[in-house]
Write an enzyme that holds these catalytic residues in place. Structure first.
Site, short mmCIF file in Angstrom:
data_model
loop_
_atom_site.label_atom_id
_atom_site.label_comp_id
_atom_site.label_asym_id
_atom_site.label_seq_id
_atom_site.Cartn_x
_atom_site.Cartn_y
_atom_site.Cartn_z
N LYS A 107 -9.46 6.11 6.59
CA LYS A 107 -8.79 6.78 5.37
C LYS A 107 -8.52 5.68 4.58
CE LYS A 107 -5.59 8.82 3.77
NZ LYS A 107 -5.35 7.98 1.96
N GLU A 117 1.82 -0.60 11.56
CA GLU A 117 2.04 -1.96 10.81
C GLU A 117 2.70 -1.39 9.59
OE1 GLU A 117 1.63 -4.94 11.46
OE2 GLU A 117 0.44 -5.07 13.03
N CYS A 148 3.41 -6.70 2.61
CA CYS A 148 4.37 -6.34 3.62
C CYS A 148 4.99 -7.85 4.05
CB CYS A 148 3.55 -5.83 4.76
SG CYS A 148 2.22 -6.90 5.45
N GLU A 185 12.86 -2.05 1.07
CA GLU A 185 11.50 -2.83 0.37
C GLU A 185 11.26 -2.31 -0.58
OE1 GLU A 185 7.94 -1.42 2.23
OE2 GLU A 185 7.22 -3.57 2.49
P1 NAD Z 1 2.23 4.77 2.04
O1 NAD Z 1 2.67 4.79 3.58
O2 NAD Z 1 2.35 5.50 1.07
O3 NAD Z 1 0.36 5.09 2.33
C1 NAD Z 1 -0.32 4.37 3.29
C2 NAD Z 1 -1.63 5.19 3.77
O4 NAD Z 1 -1.01 6.35 4.37
C3 NAD Z 1 -2.39 5.77 2.45
O5 NAD Z 1 -3.62 5.70 2.71
C4 NAD Z 1 -2.06 7.25 2.21
O6 NAD Z 1 -2.87 7.98 1.64
C5 NAD Z 1 -1.56 7.47 3.79
N1 NAD Z 1 -0.59 8.67 3.98
C6 NAD Z 1 0.32 8.98 3.00
N2 NAD Z 1 1.08 9.99 3.62
C7 NAD Z 1 0.29 10.40 4.92
C8 NAD Z 1 0.54 11.42 5.95
N3 NAD Z 1 1.62 12.43 5.74
N4 NAD Z 1 -0.29 11.45 6.66
C9 NAD Z 1 -1.33 10.50 6.82
N5 NAD Z 1 -1.56 9.67 5.99
C10 NAD Z 1 -0.75 9.53 4.81
O7 NAD Z 1 2.04 3.13 1.79
P2 NAD Z 1 1.33 2.40 0.49
O8 NAD Z 1 2.34 2.60 -0.64
O9 NAD Z 1 0.19 2.73 0.36
O10 NAD Z 1 1.44 0.69 1.07
C11 NAD Z 1 2.77 -0.03 1.01
C12 NAD Z 1 3.46 0.11 2.40
O11 NAD Z 1 2.68 -0.63 3.30
C13 NAD Z 1 4.61 -1.10 2.27
O12 NAD Z 1 5.59 -0.32 2.92
C14 NAD Z 1 4.01 -2.20 2.95
O13 NAD Z 1 5.07 -3.08 3.55
C15 NAD Z 1 3.27 -1.82 4.04
N6 NAD Z 1 2.16 -2.52 4.47
C16 NAD Z 1 2.46 -3.06 5.80
C17 NAD Z 1 1.49 -3.99 6.39
C18 NAD Z 1 1.60 -4.49 7.62
O14 NAD Z 1 0.79 -4.96 8.26
N7 NAD Z 1 2.81 -4.36 8.35
C19 NAD Z 1 0.56 -4.26 5.67
C20 NAD Z 1 0.06 -3.98 4.36
C21 NAD Z 1 1.27 -2.94 3.85
#
Ligand code: NAD
Length: 492
Positions: free
Chosen positions: A182, A257, A292, A393
């Site tokens: 996704k 993650e 992140c 964050e």
């Molecule tokens: P997000 O949580 O808004 O979205 C991430 C993904 O989840 C997207 O594809 C989104 O469409 C999907 N999503 C959203 N709601 C959902 C639901 N209810 N059910 C299933 N899927 C859903 O995050 P973002 O804004 O895209 O990314 C930023 C975040 O990601 C930050 O908090 C960052 O720290 C984290 N991040 C963590 C790592 C790691 O390795 N730990 C790496 C990169 C980013």
């Protein structure tokens, strides 16, 4: 394949398709992805509905058992071919990815190569997916074996789409699973190229790429009863939501993650110039701090605090913002309108909380920045550990500088947030740095470094930064389940 047509927006936009059962498909709906540098529409991406998710799961279930019986070396060869074909289209992917994310091209060159490197690593260690024999009893042989989980879903965030999408499929596939990917709704376009390459190289149904909003497409994947293994990369609230929603349906193996508010602790024996450069590098301004692993809290010993802070502010003010496709640009725009608003809200929150905005905090001047989601790289000084800007964050280009006197105090501040992803320590006294490292409550520590990932080293968080480890053997094994066999050798 991509098509170009006139659309409701009055200009020719390319259509980017999803991948289901080996076919590049249109959706019932399309979503437009815009260029965060100027808000112009870049292309339309097919949106996967619930019925598409159902088709994808069924296709994956058909493809997976056949794939799992293929010799591990055949699976590795297929994945290496996938990597080679992606690299052959590397420039096209890079150009699209930079325009779709706003991340600067210089640093983004490493993303696809990094993902293909990971692919190579997993292909190389795939023979280590093995069981054990235990000599417990006289008349029996006890064996354990590892089997694939079946259909694995991976949900990825917007900051490094192609990296995460490729990295997302190699572990599951090497372990004999089929995968649903996704992509992020904000920057989904490069996933269509990945879909084209998967369709060329891999059996139909083995990889299915399902773009769409998290609340609909993502939720349908999470709640699908035949998807028992989910690996999610994204924010803490979404991760918690996925755990909840998945648990309402059946028992699933979910790894997460999630976010970070990573501390960089600078000891008094560090050259202020070196510390300032490290703090700027650790913030990942090249992708607007949207990482992140960004060290967004810099904790400096009081004896060198002012010198370090001065240099950080000067360095950040000298950064060159501009067209992310221009190799000279050190920072581009924030990824989306919604996220831009969130970052701007945190500027206000920091000011209201009493922090001093020493650099940035506003839209840059000049006609090039009138449209698009631009903010200057931002530094707050005078930040106290209990302020929201020190605890939450932002996932944007905002660096906070805090002061400490006693190392135990610095460690307590470092450990005081809900996060535990990563931390950095800078000191010439390796013993003192090691002692501090052992007290940091996080999953990944750099001593005299920040931001680097090293394939094979487990990456992942403690506390609300997540569960599970990636980029290592543990991740590969996490896409298997163990079965124990007990063979009676006599008396039948
Ligand atoms: P997000 O949580 O808004 O979205 C991430 C993904 O989840 C997207 O594809 C989104 O469409 C999907 N999503 C959203 N709601 C959902 C639901 N209810 N059910 C299933 N899927 C859903 O995050 P973002 O804004 O895209 O990314 C930023 C975040 O990601 C930050 O908090 C960052 O720290 C984290 N991040 C963590 C790592 C790691 O390795 N730990 C790496 C990169 C980013």
């Amino acid at each position: 394949m991509e098509t170009t047509r006139m659309n409701a927006f009055g200009s020719g936009l390319k259509d980017y398709r999803m991948l289901i059962d080996g076919e590049l498909c249109a959706g019932h709906e399309w979503a437009v992805s815009d260029n965060p540098a100027d808000e112009s529409p870049l292309g339309r991406i097919a949106v996967a509905g619930t019925d598409d998710v159902e088709r994808a799961v069924s296709a994956a279930e058909r493809a997976q058992p056949i794939w799992a019986t293929r010799d591990v070396h055949e699976r590795a060869a297929a994945l290496r071919e996938l990597g080679a074909r992606l690299l052959a289209r590397g420039d096209e992917i890079l150009q699209l990815e930079v325009r779709d994310t706003g991340n600067t091209i210089g640093k983004m060159r490493g993303d696809l190569a990094g993902a293909v490197h990971l692919l190579d690593y997993y292909a190389g260690i795939a023979c280590e997916i093995k069981g054990e024999t235990l000599p417990f009893t006289r008349d029996r042989l006890h064996l354990s074996m590892r089997e694939p989980c079946g259909v694995v879903a991976r949900i990825v965030p917007f900051n490094h789409p192609i990296y995460f999408e490729v990295a997302a499929l190699v572990g599951p596939l090497m372990a004999g699973n089929a995968a649903l990917i996704k992509p992020p709704e904000q920057s989904p376009l490069s996933s269509a190229i990945l879909g084209e390459v998967c369709a060329e190289v891999l059996p139909a149904g083995l990889v299915n790429i399902l773009p769409g909003p998290g609340q609909t497409t993502g939720d349908a994947i999470v709640r699908h009863p035949r998807v028992r293994r989910i690996a999610f990369t994204g924010s803490v609230p979404t991760g918690m939501m996925i755990q909840r929603r998945a648990a309402e349906v059946c028992v699933k193996h979910v790894t997460l993650e999630l976010g970070g508010k990573n501390p960089m602790i600078v000891f008094p024996d560090v050259d202020p110039e070196v510390a300032a450069n490290a703090a700027i590098a650790g913030m990942n301004f090249a992708w607007q701090g949207q990482s992140c692993g960004s060290t967004s809290r810099v904790l400096v010993h009081e004896s060198i605090h002012d010198e370090v802070a001065e240099r950080i502010v000067a360095g950040v003010k000298a950064m060159h913002l501009g067209d992310p496709l221009d190799a000279r640009s050190q920072m581009g725009p924030i990824n989306s309108a919604r996220h831009y608003q969130r970052v701007m809200d945190y500027v206000a929150i920091a000011k209201d909380g009493g922090a001093h905005c020493a650099a940035g905090g506003k839209r840059p001047a000049g006609s090039a920045f009138e449209r698009g989601y631009w903010i200057e790289p931002t530094v707050f000084t005078g930040v106290a550990a209990d302020m929201r800007i020190a605890r939450e964050e932002v996932f944007g280009p905002i660096l906070s500088i805090l002061k400490w006197r006693d190392v135990e105090e610095a460690i307590a501040i470092a450990n005081s947030t809900e996060y535990g992803l990563a931390g950095a320590l800078w000191s010439n006294d390796l013993g003192a740095a090691m002692k501090a490292a052992m007290k940091l409550d996080c999953g990944y520590v750099w001593i005299n470094g920040a931001g680097g990932h090293f394939t094979g080293m487990p990456f992942g968080g403690t506390k609300n930064s997540g569960v599970g480890r990636e980029e290592c053997m543990d991740e590969l094994l996490s896409y298997t389940r163990q079965k124990s066999l007990h063979v009676t050798l006599s008396g039948v």
